[in-house]
Design an enzyme around this catalytic site. Structure first.
Site, PDB file in Angstrom:
ATOM      1  N   PRO A 140     -36.343  -4.955 -18.694  1.00  0.00           N
ATOM      2  CG  PRO A 140     -34.908  -3.134 -18.981  1.00  0.00           C
ATOM      3  CD  PRO A 140     -36.356  -3.520 -19.051  1.00  0.00           C
ATOM      4  CB  SER A 144     -40.036 -15.403 -16.041  1.00  0.00           C
ATOM      5  OG  SER A 144     -39.089 -15.978 -16.914  1.00  0.00           O
ATOM      6  CB  THR A 170     -38.375  -9.922 -32.243  1.00  0.00           C
ATOM      7  OG1 THR A 170     -37.636 -10.851 -31.448  1.00  0.00           O
ATOM      8  CG2 THR A 170     -38.205 -10.293 -33.710  1.00  0.00           C
ATOM      9  CD  GLU A 369     -42.748 -15.473 -27.646  1.00  0.00           C
ATOM     10  OE1 GLU A 369     -43.570 -15.125 -26.780  1.00  0.00           O
ATOM     11  OE2 GLU A 369     -42.462 -14.792 -28.627  1.00  0.00           O
TER      12      GLU A 369
END
Length: 390
Positions: A140, A144, A170, A369
């Protein structure tokens, strides 16, 4: 004088840059997408995706971990994997995300950094789609900046005890195994975590406006006790998870172009049939200017992806080059999706057409990503030699 239209990729003869095997793999995945996936994708975007059923379907044609060797994996080259990602994302980014996380994050981590026992236990079932994996890095408050992660793994006798929270994962709620990265007294290490381990839970994140045809979850680890051999022995520090992310980013370089291609193909078909002021919308100069600009960016992105794919197959690709591909191709893909929406007018906002669905999905692809800002800084560091991350 009217002439027969050509496909955007024919403008630069992309097909001639592929081998027979690469073309066959691309055709196989595209045929599966058209037959088994596209007819249902609008419903899945609204109601949720049958991830386990799809994993078995995709495992059946060999695309899960297809670029890995051994343990039931197909061992294809990087370009073939990229083309498979392109065809899956031409249907929906959520489908490519399922494959990327399964093969390029969870399976790659186990294949690259795991013990022989890890590989034997998990990879064959994951390649077949019988077992699903997820990858727990993002937190959370640490997206980055993965070095700021708070998830901890502490020794308790011969065991490890993991505590912490991961976010935006995912496949998390449907996974059989999670590759979780945590801080230890010996730096960041990775752990293979069966999801039925006591203390592990993965509540699904609902009310999304993007990647709706994808399972996105939180991972909660409350004193999850694992044996000593659950740790990935060959990964130490952030180089482990970052190596996995580079694998997944490579798939996005191709995948985003699939979404853009689908939008452009849809727009080309639409403007040819749509009549405005007594003429086809395709016959107007403003329309053709938009189509031309989009086709040029799609073709340039494809040539870039193929160049990076060849470099990867030669073992010469660098993280900075992957950043170039991810930054450019996702940025251009989302612009193509938005521009195609304008050509479809009000019809462009419905699920009858894919363009706004692709645009919404690409908002997530633009961020995950590595955000565009982070990839810009990676490229900026390569150009100047100066790190501007802090």
């Amino acid at each position: 004088m009217n002439t027969s239209p050509v496909h955007p990729f024919d403008l630069v003869a992309v097909d001639g840059l592929l081998s027979d095997e690469e073309r066959e793999i691309q055709r196989t995945v595209r045929a599966l997408g058209e037959r088994e996936l596209r007819p249902h994708i609008a419903q899945w975007f609204q109601e949720g995706i049958p991830a386990r059923e799809l994993a078995r379907l995709l495992g059946g044609i060999g695309v899960l971990g297809m670029h890995l060797d051994g343990y039931g994996c197909a061992g294809t080259n990087a370009v073939s994997y990229g083309l498979a990602c392109l065809e899956l994302e031409a249907v929906d980014s959520g489908l490519r995300s399922l494959v990327s996380v399964q093969g390029s994050l969870a399976m790659y981590a186990i294949r690259q950094y795991g013990s022989e026992e890890h590989k034997q236990e998990w990879l064959p079932g994951m390649a077949a789609g019988e077992k699903i994996g997820c990858f727990g890095l993002t937190e959370p408050d640490a997206g980055s900046d993965p070095g700021a992660m708070r998830t901890r793994a502490k020794r308790d006798g011969s065991d490890w005890v993991l505590s912490g929270t991961k976010m935006w994962i995912t496949n998390g709620s449907v996974a059989d195994v999670a590759v979780v990265w945590a801080r230890t007294d010996d730096g960041v290490r990775g752990f293979v975590v069966p999801t039925d381990t006591p203390g592990f839970s993965a509540p699904e994140i609902k009310q999304k406006l993007s990647l709706c045809a994808s399972v996105t979850s939180e991972l909660v680890l409350e004193d999850v006790r694992l044996p000593a051999d659950a740790m990935l022995p060959k990964a130490r520090g952030l180089s482990g998870p970052l190596g996995c992310l580079n694998e997944a980013r490579f798939g996005i370089v191709f995948g985003a172009l699939g979404a853009a291609r689908d939008c452009l193909e849809t727009a080309l078909s639409y403007v040819a049939d749509r009549t405005v002021f007594g003429r086809s919308l395709a016959s107007y100069q403003l329309t053709q200017q938009k189509l031309t600009d989009m086709a040029l960016e799609l073709d340039k992105g494809m040539l870039l992806a193929l160049r990076l794919g060849r470099l990867k197959d030669e073992g010469r690709i660098t993280p900075e080059q992957v950043s170039v591909g991810k930054l450019n191709n996702v940025r251009e893909a989302i612009e193509i999706a938005r521009q195609c929406r304008t050509l479809l007018g009000a019809n462009g906002i419905t699920l009858e057409y894919p363009v706004l669905r692709h645009a919404n999905n690409l908002e997530s692809v633009l961020t995950y990503e590595g955000t565009s800002e982070v990839h810009s800084l990676v490229i900026g560091k390569a150009l100047t030699g100066e790190a501007a991350f802090r």
